[in-house]
Design a protein around this motif. Structure first.
Motif, PDB file in Angstrom:
ATOM      1  N   UNK A 298     -47.454   1.753  11.644  1.00  0.00           N
ATOM      2  CA  UNK A 298     -48.446   2.510  10.876  1.00  0.00           C
ATOM      3  C   UNK A 298     -49.444   1.560  10.224  1.00  0.00           C
ATOM      4  N   UNK A 299     -50.743   1.919  10.348  1.00  0.00           N
ATOM      5  CA  UNK A 299     -51.822   1.072   9.846  1.00  0.00           C
ATOM      6  C   UNK A 299     -52.823   1.910   9.047  1.00  0.00           C
ATOM      7  N   UNK A 300     -53.698   1.254   8.278  1.00  0.00           N
ATOM      8  CA  UNK A 300     -54.617   2.009   7.409  1.00  0.00           C
ATOM      9  C   UNK A 300     -55.514   2.999   8.137  1.00  0.00           C
ATOM     10  N   UNK A 301     -55.834   2.737   9.392  1.00  0.00           N
ATOM     11  CA  UNK A 301     -56.717   3.645  10.125  1.00  0.00           C
ATOM     12  C   UNK A 301     -55.977   4.817  10.759  1.00  0.00           C
ATOM     13  N   UNK A 302     -54.656   4.844  10.622  1.00  0.00           N
ATOM     14  CA  UNK A 302     -53.887   5.907  11.265  1.00  0.00           C
ATOM     15  C   UNK A 302     -54.015   7.228  10.528  1.00  0.00           C
TER      16      UNK A 302
END
Length: 650
Positions: A298-302
């Protein structure tokens, strides 16, 4: 050997959080780990070092203290980070700004979006309202809400003020609510005036009145106006969400010890009153950081979606995705209304990148003939997660054939007991047909035979040999810990016994996958041979005529015989020809011992409110035993379909 259905490319592997963590360990800790199997082995061989490293890598906000694990060989009794102080909400709400934190979509098309600053303001206002009411550290706030943004704000505000959160969904009847909240004596109840499902509107004022009458400790009832029903606000002590919140309040966080109760979750309650399972803030934070950052990538743009309700731990799991800076996509309603493609409509419209759901949902859309890859733009979607029950191999086939071919499909498994998972995805490795990709990092998961010996390549009991942070802090109203120990540690003393019947599968690349074949308390035992129920479902549900199935073991003639119940597709009837085909399919693809002695058509199959079929409750009805807690079921009336069936008398 299971067929590999998809494998990430070299660039994808290099860009994963897992790979970043592996490189960070080498640079910051001097620990060189060549691949995922080496990382997993290190994570369980040196548990204090792994969880300390994850704390630092994830940037957990708080005072960590000098001790990572106290009393490390005791299960139960081990304590993670005993000198630390932190606040779950402070970590989850650390991202500010105007980027979206939550986007809600209702089945009626309503859309609500909150920025990160909006969510922080809503949580701050709710926390200030609790403090103004005199809420103290450890006081309980109970929620009777749909999956709406206010639920997340109320939970985070409760934690920020030092309180403990507990919730259930608004489709619970008053008895089911009181079976749960009545045990924990809440100070505040937050309730929606109603909800929408399947095109219908359900007003909850009468239910809320009954619940309030059974909760004498509640000082304030906060009504969230989902429907705008004035009747709910007429309940004595009721105030609106907006009037309870303190506008413009500063966001203040109460830092507390690692094991301070964050949540009280509940067992399904199908064998009696639900157990009240208390989870600590630090344990949830660290376990979810591991699962979101490393296993889900999971990443900030997800844009993270999980189809869930507030009565299922996957709601709690999803909320933690905010810590990574991701946007949460919420949905409340019937996923098949107004059409079976409703969730994929949302996926396309909102640019969903991670789609979380249940195995039953995937099976249902496959049977409905959906082919989203032909009807929807799913270019943003890179991961699908499935839990709730084992994902059948045919469901893997369906996703890669009809949903998206270039996707990480991860069947994950754990439960309310650990508010997380023991088996998860591995973004650095392949997806194998019918398998859960890997054991969770930091969890020393093995499979035991009946004698407590580790086994490979054959089925047994899922266990965890060493402590992990999200073990429950305690059960509520269990002062000497006897019920807690009985739940997890009596079967194999000093070892966590999870209650799943499963198998570990070793692969040539060193990875270890898992196949779960059902709950071990529902395992069938004909002729003394233990059979997981999922092994039968996997075969039966490949037949297009069958909508779903339920299988039990019936005590018969000093043995156990397998009885299969099937719910047919609309307009179809079970006949001898189909019975023969069912038996042939099971015999050829499982074994002769799996073949049911009786196959019976039923109009409905009972399930819990989180959507899991209730084999144990049906088994009790068939054997003439009482079912102890009907309120745990979403459709308890379906149990009557299994009572006194003539075919089961011969």
């Amino acid at each position: 050997m299971s067929e590999i259905l998809w494998r990430p490319g070299a660039e994808q592997v290099a860009a994963t959080n897992l790979n970043a963590f592996r490189l960070w360990l080498q640079a910051a800790r001097g620990i060189t780990l060549a691949d995922f199997p080496a990382l997993w082995r290190w994570s369980v061989d040196d548990i204090p070092a792994f969880w300390t490293a994850l704390w630092d890598f994830a940037g957990i906000v708080g005072e960590r203290g000098g001790v990572a694990l106290d009393n490390p060989t005791a299960m139960p009794g081990a304590r993670f980070f005993p000198d630390s102080r932190l606040c779950y909400a402070e970590n989850v709400l650390r991202h500010g700004g105007d980027r979206p934190a939550i986007v809600f979509r209702g089945e009626d098309g309503r859309r609500v979006a909150w920025s990160r600053d909006d969510l922080r303001a809503q949580a701050a206002g709710f926390a200030a309202g609790l403090r103004a009411l005199g809420l103290g550290v450890g006081d309980r706030v109970a929620a009777y809400l749909p999956d709406i943004p206010e639920a997340i704000a109320a939970m985070l505000g409760t934690n920020a003020a030092g309180g403990t959160w507990s919730s259930c969904s608004p489709d619970f009847g008053p008895a089911g609510v009181l079976d749960r909240f009545g045990q924990i004596a809440p100070t505040v109840l937050v309730a929606a005036d109603g909800y929408r499902y399947g095109g219908r509107t359900f007003r909850n004022a009468a239910r809320i009145r009954e619940v309030m009458a059974g909760l004498p400790t509640v000082k304030r009832l906060v009504i969230v106006p989902v429907l705008g029903d004035a009747e709910a606000l007429a309940i004595p002590g009721a105030v609106t969400w907006e009037s309870f919140r303190v506008p413009g309040a500063a966001l203040e966080f109460t830092r507390l010890p690692f094991s301070h109760p964050l949540y009280i979750l509940y067992s399904s309650g199908t064998t009696g009153k639900p157990k009240c399972i208390v989870h600590g803030a630090g344990g949830v934070l660290l376990k979810h950081a591991c699962e979101h950052l490393l296993h889900t990538d999971l990443k900030p743009d997800d844009r993270l979606f999980y189809f869930t309700t507030l009565g299922w731990m996957m709601w709690n799991w999803q909320v933690s995705g905010l810590m990574a800076g991701a946007t949460l996509l919420l949905f409340d309603g019937n996923p098949f209304h107004p059409s079976p493609a409703s969730l994929f409509d949302i996926a396309e419209a909102e640019g969903m990148t991670i789609f979380g759901t249940s195995a039953k949902y995937i099976d249902a859309i496959a049977k409905a003939g959906l082919k989203p890859r032909e009807t929807h733009d799913l270019s943003a979607l890179r991961t699908m997660l499935s839990t709730g029950s084992p994902l059948a191999p045919e469901s893997f086939d369906y996703v890669y054939r009809d949903v998206k071919s270039d996707i990480g499909l991860y069947s994950i498994s754990g439960g309310t007991d650990i508010v997380g998972c023991f088996a998860l995805g591995n973004p650095m490795g392949p997806v194998r047909r019918g398998e859960l990709s890997t054991r969770a990092l930091g969890c020393a998961v093995e499979v035991f035979d009946d004698g407590g010996r580790p086994v490979r390549g054959r089925k047994g009991e899922l266990v965890c040999l060493r402590p992990f942070p999200s073990m429950p802090v305690m059960f509520w109203n269990d002062p000497d810990g006897a019920r807690y120990r009985a739940a997890y540690f009596e079967r194999f003393p000093g070892v966590w016994h999870h209650g799943d019947w499963c198998e570990l599968i070793e692969h040539e690349d060193g990875t270890v996958g898992m196949v779960i074949t059902g709950r071990s308390d529902a395992v069938l035992n004909p002729g003394g041979v233990r059979i997981g129920t999922a092994e039968i479902y996997r075969q039966v549900e490949t037949l297009p005529e069958i909508q779903e199935a339920l299988v039990i073991g019936q005590d018969w003639d000093n043995d156990v015989r397998v009885v299969l119940f099937v719910r047919m597709r609309d307009g179809l009837t079970l006949d001898d020809a189909l019975r023969a085909r069912i038996r042939q399919t099971i015999r050829e693809n499982a074994s002769p011992r799996h073949v049911p002695a009786k196959i019976i058509q039923v109009a409905d199959i009972p399930r819990t409110r989180s959507g899991k079929i209730t084999e144990l409750a049906v088994r009790d009805v068939v054997h003439g035993r009482p079912v102890k807690n009907l309120e745990a079921l979403a459709n308890p009336e379906a149990l009557e379909l299994f009572r006194d069936i003539p075919e089961l008398r011969t």
